[in-house]
Motif scaffolding. Structure first.
Motif: not given
Length: 301
Positions: A171-183
């Protein structure tokens, strides 16, 4: 000639299983070849024993003449091609994931090893691979996954297991780095490259069961299309780990943690009437697969 070669190998090794392993065929293909030969000559050529097979009286006669045929074929090949260089053309159909990850290397390696063998690649659906080989639409089909594995192959279609391919959730880098991945995954879509591939179903199941996300399936049409959609944040795609620039991040894309990695079997299918150039291409496909294996692969159970 492929059927005769199969018979010669079974006679040499005294076993269908050992002959299948030696030739890189499925055991069902070995059995089909022997049945076809016995039907053609009208005699039983092999006697099935508790631990292998042995030649019948008719089989001994047939074996002697088969060896003579191979000798004549070798003499003819030497006369037609005194340099001994492999030559010919092989049309190679490949599933979208393999077309992206391996076929380019296959073409380059064939060009290097067999300068007079011309490889013509094209994309092929997994479910249509066997029929494409049977009808002669392609000389070789390279497919991944388990679609049709349990179904017997038509007589005359051979199979060879190749090194597997690992696909990872991208996925996009921002998704992989997201702190709240569920959201971050709440509005995710599953980007489908090969409709017949099981990997996107595994991804959809994990999103639903582990993250409570009922992600819709969106066909991307190709690896390139899936990559662009994933980069734009439209969804997550299962792409070959081999295509990820050798790392976890690649031009705005990254492997998404917490989602499954899947290892998929790869097979080559071809006709038993194929020319020697086709067998050479299959051998190169196996070499390319081994060389493209990731150093550390995570197998999904």
């Amino acid at each position: 000639m492929y059927q005769l070669r199969t018979f010669r190998e079974v006679a040499r090794l005294g076993s269908f299983t050992k002959a299948a392993r030696s030739l890189g065929y499925a055991q069902s293909s070995i059995s089909a070849h022997i049945r076809a030969l016995e039907s053609h000559v009208g005699f039983k050529l092999l006697q099935r024993m508790p631990h292998g097979v042995r030649l019948t009286a008719a089989g001994e006669i047939f074996h002697d003449h088969a060896l003579r045929i191979f000798h004549v074929m070798d003499e003819m090949a030497s006369a037609l091609n005194p340099t001994g260089e492999m030559a010919g053309r092989a049309s190679v159909g490949a599933s979208a994931l393999l077309l992206e990850s391996r076929v380019g290397s296959l073409v380059r390696e064939c060009r290097y090893r067999y300068p007079h063998v011309r490889v013509s690649p094209r994309q092929l659906s997994i479910s249509g691979a066997t029929e494409a080989v049977r009808t002669g639409s392609v000389d070789v089909a390279l497919v991944h996954g388990d679609h049709g594995v349990q179904e017997p192959l038509p007589v005359g279609v051979m199979v060879r297991e190749l090194p597997p391919i690992e696909v990872v959730p991208v996925g996009r880098t921002a998704l992989a780095r997201a702190g709240d991945r569920a959201q971050a995954l709440a509005g995710a879509r599953v980007l489908v490259v090969d409709p017949d591939c099981v990997s996107h179903q595994v991804l959809a199941t994990t999103l639903r069961e582990a993250h409570g996300v009922d992600a819709p399936l969106v066909e991307a049409g190709s690896v390139g299309g899936a990559r662009e959609l994933a980069r734009s944040g439209y969804g997550v795609a299962m792409l070959p780990v081999e295509s990820m620039c050798g790392g976890e991040e690649c031009y705005g894309l990254a492997v998404v943690p917490g989602l499954p990695r899947v290892r998929l079997g790869v097979r080559a299918l071809w006709s038993d009437q194929a020319m020697a150039a086709v067998a050479a291409v299959c051998g190169v496909a196996e070499r390319v697969g081994r060389e493209r294996q990731p150093v550390e692969a995570v197998e999904f159970a």
